[in-house]
Design an enzyme around this catalytic site. Structure first.
Site, PDB file in Angstrom:
ATOM      1  N   ARG A 177      21.163  -1.234  -3.091  1.00  0.00           N
ATOM      2  CA  ARG A 177      21.114  -0.428  -4.327  1.00  0.00           C
ATOM      3  C   ARG A 177      22.401   0.371  -4.580  1.00  0.00           C
ATOM      4  NH1 ARG A 177      17.065  -3.116  -4.004  1.00  0.00           N
ATOM      5  NH2 ARG A 177      14.991  -2.489  -4.731  1.00  0.00           N
ATOM      6  N   CYS A 229      11.610   2.445  -9.013  1.00  0.00           N
ATOM      7  CA  CYS A 229      11.444   3.367  -7.877  1.00  0.00           C
ATOM      8  C   CYS A 229      12.366   4.568  -8.051  1.00  0.00           C
ATOM      9  CB  CYS A 229      11.757   2.655  -6.569  1.00  0.00           C
ATOM     10  SG  CYS A 229      10.412   1.569  -6.047  1.00  0.00           S
ATOM     11  N   GLU A 303      17.276   7.043  -6.198  1.00  0.00           N
ATOM     12  CA  GLU A 303      17.745   5.730  -6.666  1.00  0.00           C
ATOM     13  C   GLU A 303      18.023   5.814  -8.171  1.00  0.00           C
ATOM     14  OE1 GLU A 303      15.712   2.093  -5.497  1.00  0.00           O
ATOM     15  OE2 GLU A 303      15.909   1.336  -7.541  1.00  0.00           O
TER      16      GLU A 303
HETATM   17  N1  EPU Z   1       3.017   1.964   0.363  1.00  0.00           N
HETATM   18  C1  EPU Z   1       2.073   2.924   0.488  1.00  0.00           C
HETATM   19  N2  EPU Z   1       1.843   3.749  -0.585  1.00  0.00           N
HETATM   20  C2  EPU Z   1       2.528   3.659  -1.733  1.00  0.00           C
HETATM   21  C3  EPU Z   1       3.508   2.664  -1.863  1.00  0.00           C
HETATM   22  C4  EPU Z   1       3.741   1.822  -0.780  1.00  0.00           C
HETATM   23  O1  EPU Z   1       1.436   3.059   1.519  1.00  0.00           O
HETATM   24  O2  EPU Z   1       2.259   4.448  -2.641  1.00  0.00           O
HETATM   25  C5  EPU Z   1       3.247   1.033   1.490  1.00  0.00           C
HETATM   26  C6  EPU Z   1       2.769  -0.382   1.136  1.00  0.00           C
HETATM   27  O3  EPU Z   1       1.419  -0.528   1.367  1.00  0.00           O
HETATM   28  C7  EPU Z   1       3.639  -1.233   2.028  1.00  0.00           C
HETATM   29  C8  EPU Z   1       4.940  -0.435   2.155  1.00  0.00           C
HETATM   30  O4  EPU Z   1       4.637   0.896   1.763  1.00  0.00           O
HETATM   31  O5  EPU Z   1       3.056  -1.334   3.315  1.00  0.00           O
HETATM   32  C9  EPU Z   1       6.058  -1.022   1.283  1.00  0.00           C
HETATM   33  O6  EPU Z   1       5.627  -1.005  -0.093  1.00  0.00           O
HETATM   34  P1  EPU Z   1       6.159  -2.091  -1.174  1.00  0.00           P
HETATM   35  O7  EPU Z   1       5.923  -3.460  -0.673  1.00  0.00           O
HETATM   36  O8  EPU Z   1       5.619  -1.684  -2.474  1.00  0.00           O
HETATM   37  O9  EPU Z   1       7.712  -1.949  -1.137  1.00  0.00           O
HETATM   38  P2  EPU Z   1       8.633  -0.668  -1.323  1.00  0.00           P
HETATM   39  O10 EPU Z   1       9.492  -0.560  -0.098  1.00  0.00           O
HETATM   40  O11 EPU Z   1       7.874   0.534  -1.704  1.00  0.00           O
HETATM   41  C10 EPU Z   1      10.651  -1.959  -2.382  1.00  0.00           C
HETATM   42  C11 EPU Z   1      11.624  -1.683  -3.485  1.00  0.00           C
HETATM   43  C12 EPU Z   1      11.046  -2.128  -4.841  1.00  0.00           C
HETATM   44  C13 EPU Z   1      10.728  -3.607  -4.768  1.00  0.00           C
HETATM   45  C14 EPU Z   1       9.720  -3.832  -3.635  1.00  0.00           C
HETATM   46  C15 EPU Z   1       9.418  -5.294  -3.410  1.00  0.00           C
HETATM   47  C16 EPU Z   1      13.025   0.267  -3.113  1.00  0.00           C
HETATM   48  C17 EPU Z   1      13.164   1.739  -3.265  1.00  0.00           C
HETATM   49  N3  EPU Z   1      11.881  -0.250  -3.556  1.00  0.00           N
HETATM   50  O12 EPU Z   1       9.526  -1.105  -2.580  1.00  0.00           O
HETATM   51  O13 EPU Z   1      12.097  -1.951  -5.782  1.00  0.00           O
HETATM   52  O14 EPU Z   1      10.172  -4.048  -6.001  1.00  0.00           O
HETATM   53  O15 EPU Z   1      10.280  -3.337  -2.380  1.00  0.00           O
HETATM   54  O16 EPU Z   1      10.553  -5.956  -2.926  1.00  0.00           O
HETATM   55  O17 EPU Z   1      13.930  -0.400  -2.605  1.00  0.00           O
HETATM   56  C18 EPU Z   1      13.108  -0.466  -7.375  1.00  0.00           C
HETATM   57  O18 EPU Z   1      14.120  -0.510  -6.682  1.00  0.00           O
HETATM   58  O19 EPU Z   1      13.068   0.152  -8.464  1.00  0.00           O
HETATM   59  C19 EPU Z   1      11.902  -1.153  -6.908  1.00  0.00           C
HETATM   60  C20 EPU Z   1      10.742  -1.044  -7.528  1.00  0.00           C
END
Ligand code: EPU
Length: 311
Positions: A177, A229, A303
């Site tokens: 990012r 995010c 971000e």
């Molecule tokens: N989780 C929770 N509670 C929440 C959200 C997430 O417990 O409210 C847990 C999920 O259950 C999972 C873990 O956290 O076990 C990871 O969650 P998720 O798969 O949603 O991925 P993330 O790390 O929260 C990242 C990127 C997203 C991207 C997704 C999928 C960042 C900051 N976020 O989210 O990117 O779509 O992976 O690849 O890098 C963005 O950058 O705007 C964005 C949405």
């Protein structure tokens, strides 16, 4: 080139927040870049480049900024959505690649469906990501294992110091990012990018894209007004998980709240009858950072970009 006085910025962002700028300068072609320095000095204010407005948190009120909108590559001469320009094909270590030149103003969802239909791989993870190509470059946007920078072969950029010029991968630095130019400049605007995309089976790419969209739809508030995010993920952790565990899901101020679906998204309820205020979003962000710091000792990094950006 088109110049608009006192544009309402909320309408230009996916979060639907923000006051007004001094002016909005719309660039439709590379030739418009030559007139940009003069247009900027006439308008005054500090220059801010706006792509699809999908990763922005803009302050309320009358802001001392001038917004530049690179729209080259979004429409052709007849006003239809413009297509990427196919530059040729080449052999890579793992198969054949197609080289495409894409204008910074092209919408990412359009580019994704255009490439998948032709069996060009690399963007399937970015399904459901709004915004334009220039913004995806500037953020090194990524999702589900895909990110923008590894596909880039060269970039045509405008900087106030050097004007319009083309750079190769040695001219930029990209990581999670993050994207910046190696040569110092006061600001830059992407005008077009050359992408190298691996040739693959269109049916396979369509299936991957659909799977990613279903995953996204089940875990992220894709139908609400958000800026994606809010925080970057700390190394080896998910900011969403930390915010959730710190009790931020559903936390509300005015028309803004942290999504019940995914705690790293701020959602703006534009129909609740309360005017949306960036001040409320900033207060929620401060509250969330303090809660995660206190509970886990982790300092979350933004971000989403805040405007005005003080340089
Ligand atoms: N989780 C929770 N509670 C929440 C959200 C997430 O417990 O409210 C847990 C999920 O259950 C999972 C873990 O956290 O076990 C990871 O969650 P998720 O798969 O949603 O991925 P993330 O790390 O929260 C990242 C990127 C997203 C991207 C997704 C999928 C960042 C900051 N976020 O989210 O990117 O779509 O992976 O690849 O890098 C963005 O950058 O705007 C964005 C949405």
């Amino acid at each position: 080139m088109k110049i608009i006085d006192r544009p309402a910025l909320a309408e230009l962002t996916t979060l639907r927040l923000g006051g007004s700028a001094i002016a909005e300068i719309r660039l439709d072609s590379l030739a418009d870049c030559e007139r940009l320095p003069e247009a900027l000095s006439l308008a005054g204010g500090s220059a801010h480049v706006l792509g699809g407005g999908s990763n922005l948190l803009i302050r309320d009120g009358e802001l001392p900024i001038t917004v530049i909108r690179p729209l080259m590559g979004s429409r052709d001469a007849e006003g239809r959505p413009a297509e990427p320009e196919v530059l040729g094909a080449e052999d890579g270590p793992d198969g054949k690649y197609t080289l495409l030149r894409v204008g910074a103003g092209m919408r990412m969802p359009f580019l994704l469906s255009w490439t998948v239909r032709r069996g060009l791989a690399g963007l399937e993870g970015l399904v459901g990501v709004p915004g334009r190509v220039g913004g995806a470059v500037a953020m090194n946007a990524g999702s589900y294992g895909c990110s923008t920078a590894p596909l880039m072969r060269s970039l045509t950029v405008f900087t106030p110091e050097r004007g319009l010029h083309e750079i190769g991968p040695e001219g930029w630095e990209a990581s999670y990012r993050r994207f910046s130019l190696v040569k110092p400049c006061s600001w830059y605007m992407s005008a077009s990018v050359v992408l190298a995309m691996k040739q693959d089976d269109p049916a396979k790419l369509r299936r991957i894209m659909q799977e990613n969209f279903l995953r996204k739809k089940s875990g992220q508030p894709v139908h609400e007004h958000t800026a994606g995010c809010v925080f970057k993920n700390p190394e080896g952790e998910s900011a969403g998980r930390l915010l959730d565990a710190a009790g931020m899901k559903g936390r509300r101020r005015g028309a803004l709240r942290f999504s019940e679906m995914h705690a790293n998204f701020l959602a703006h309820d534009t129909k609740c009858g309360i005017p949306g205020r960036t001040e409320d979003a900033l207060a929620l962000i401060a509250e969330a950072r303090a809660a995660v710091q206190e509970r886990f000792g982790v300092s979350l990094e933004m971000e989403v970009k805040e405007w005005p950006a003080w340089r």
